[in-house]
Design an enzyme around this catalytic site. Structure first.
Site, mmCIF file in Angstrom:
data_model
loop_
_atom_site.group_PDB
_atom_site.id
_atom_site.type_symbol
_atom_site.label_atom_id
_atom_site.label_comp_id
_atom_site.label_asym_id
_atom_site.label_seq_id
_atom_site.Cartn_x
_atom_site.Cartn_y
_atom_site.Cartn_z
ATOM 1 N N LYS A 168 47.773 58.263 42.155
ATOM 2 C CA LYS A 168 46.841 57.929 43.229
ATOM 3 C C LYS A 168 47.279 58.604 44.518
ATOM 4 C CE LYS A 168 44.517 53.896 45.284
ATOM 5 N NZ LYS A 168 44.435 52.414 45.290
ATOM 6 N N SER A 175 39.963 50.322 44.604
ATOM 7 C CA SER A 175 40.069 51.598 45.292
ATOM 8 C C SER A 175 40.670 52.698 44.428
ATOM 9 C CB SER A 175 40.923 51.430 46.553
ATOM 10 O OG SER A 175 42.244 51.027 46.211
ATOM 11 N N SER A 184 42.305 46.273 42.897
ATOM 12 C CA SER A 184 41.919 47.683 42.886
ATOM 13 C C SER A 184 42.448 48.493 41.714
ATOM 14 C CB SER A 184 42.349 48.356 44.198
ATOM 15 O OG SER A 184 41.567 47.897 45.268
#
Length: 499
Positions: free
Chosen positions: A87, A162, A186
């Site tokens: 990420k 997210s 998330s």
């Protein structure tokens, strides 16, 4: 293409494939998709050093195969040559890190996060950075300065957020497993939307050193993969206390994660379903049907399921957003245009530099959360709002801990709806926030939870539906064993896309 870590490791050991070939395949897939009409936008870029790291791994494997020590090598480095997605808010030394924001455009991480270093020590190869909601603030990966990430199952839909880029990369087979982060769901939310397994570990089990903070008391690195084993092996490599993170903790029984076994004795399993989750308004009928079938599977296995009353859960969303947004406003104050990242200096002094940099660098959702967080923390409201949010959190922790003295597991949907269409909720932040109604209590209680791909929703083009198994603190091994038992009875449920 190999779809699990286990398959990939066996192929690497036998010389049927090389790590360099796997990296090249991922890069080619990424480039071809990027050039398409509707790219996934899962990866933002591939790391320039990924291929050289893969070639170094191949050299180690080749030398060990020649000397007959390849099995011993993989005992030492169980993920040798296995590529993974990262990420965009987790530092990987020498590579760009932007948190999906214009404010950090061009920033290069000077060191690697502990989770990245430990994966590399186990032989894994960081492939590239994945798209995310700006500073991890969102539930759909539409609040990114790089544009939205599409869902590989159906590109008209969101991938969740997210950590939507990390989920989409795995679901589209651009990576074998991925790292995400979550503050209130998330990792589990995009795993549910993309049909993957997604684990949120106990707070502290994975170090936060090198992870850009959103809400420090809630943030947690998580893992997504096609199978429970694809989560267990990376978890075993990354977990444990870290001298750089005072909140980190060791995971008891982590050795068992390297050779995960399915859960056996369901007759002794007691499962709690909070009454509040059964009465939630807005639960999609298709999600409810999958929930019923999941309960039936446990009952057929011999588990006991009981409905429990936890009224404090009704305040979890409010408590979560008060705490998370307050901590976000504090954490993001460091992005000021002076120390690092974007700078907009019109020569009008420090106050204007600070204001202009943040006004231009932050997107609308980040600004919204900073404003709310600062409002909550203002002298007028901090006593009546922030402290109340913290007291509700303490009560949630206490009552959930008491619940696990009688029960082994909390079972509930991961999200009240399947994935929604791109643009459907982007202008309705309150509707977006309610996507987390089943997930935030886990973060507030600091317990582990795993999303399990459990079915499809007929009403939304057959999009995946996830259920979550939540357990007491440090019960990761048990949750993964239960997930493996589920996987064995629902083969391939976590591998939705094979092209």
């Amino acid at each position: 293409m190999y779809f699990t870590i286990k398959e990939t490791v066996e192929a690497l050991k036998k010389g049927e494939v090389t790590s360099a070939q796997l990296v090249k395949n991922s890069v080619e897939t990424f480039e071809a998709d990027k050039a398409g009409e509707r790219p996934l936008n899962a990866f933002l870029e591939m790391y320039e050093d990924a291929l050289s790291k893969a070639e170094a791994a191949d050299k180690e494997i080749e030398e060990a195969r020649a000397s007959g020590t390849v099995d011993a090598l993989y005992e030492k480095k169980p993920l040798l040559g296995v590529p993974f997605a990262n990420k965009d808010n987790i530092s990987c030394r020498g590579n760009r890190l932007t948190c999906g924001s214009k404010l950090l455009d061009g920033y290069v991480a000077p060191y690697s996060a502990t989770v990245i270093s430990r994966l590399e020590n186990a032989g894994a190869v960081p492939l590239g950075r994945c798209n995310q909601d700006e500073f991890a603030m969102g539930s759909s990966t539409e609040y990114s300065s790089y544009g939205a990430t599409r869902n590989p199952i159906n590109r008209d839909y969101v991938s969740g957020g997210s950590s939507g880029g990390s989920a989409a990369a795995v679901a589209a087979n651009q990576a074998l497993f991925s790292l995400g982060t979550e503050t209130g769901g998330s990792v589990r939310l995009p795993a549910s939307y993309c049909g993957l397994y997604g684990l949120k570990p106990t707070y502290g089990v994975l170090s936060r050193w090198g992870v850009v903070a959103y809400g420090s008391s809630l943030d947690q690195v998580g893992i997504m993969g096609h199978t429970p084993e694809d989560i267990a092996l990376p978890l075993s490599a990354m977990c444990g206390s870290d001298m750089y993170d005072d909140t980190s903790a060791d995971l008891p029984g982590s050795d068992s994660l390297r050779s995960l076994k399915p859960y056996g004795d369901f007759s002794s399993l007691k499962i709690a379903i909070p009454k509040q989750f059964l009465e939630t308004k807005g639960l999609d009928p298709d999600v409810g049907a999958v929930f019923d079938s999941t309960k039936k599977w446990f009952e057929e296995k011999g588990a006991v399921i009981e409905v429990v009353d936890l009224p404090v859960l009704e305040a979890s969303i409010a408590s979560y957003y008060v705490i998370a947004l307050s901590e976000a406003a504090s954490n993001l104050s460091r992005f000021d245009g002076i120390r690092y990242g974007r700078r907009v200096d019109n020569g009008n002094g420090y106050d204007e530099l600070y204001k202009d940099t943040r006004s231009e660098g932050f997107g609308p959702e980040v600004k919204r959360r900073i404003i709310i967080g600062n409002y909550v923390l203002s002298e007028q409201f901090s006593g009546s709002t922030y402290k109340k949010g913290m007291s509700v959190r303490a009560r949630i922790q206490k009552e959930v801990a008491a619940l696990f003295e009688k029960y082994d597991l909390i079972l509930c949907p991961t999200c009240p709806t399947p994935a929604f269409k791109l643009g459907q909720k982007v202008d309705d932040p309150l509707e977006m926030y309610l996507s987390d109604m089943y997930t935030v209590f886990v973060n507030l209680a600091r317990i582990p939870s795993i999303n399990v791909p459990a079915g499809r929703a007929a009403g939304t083009d057959g999009m995946p539906v996830g259920m979550q198994f939540a357990g007491p603190m440090f019960s990761e091994a048990k949750l993964l064993q239960l997930a493996l038992a589920w996987e064995n009875d629902h083969k391939g449920c976590g591998v939705p896309v094979k092209e």
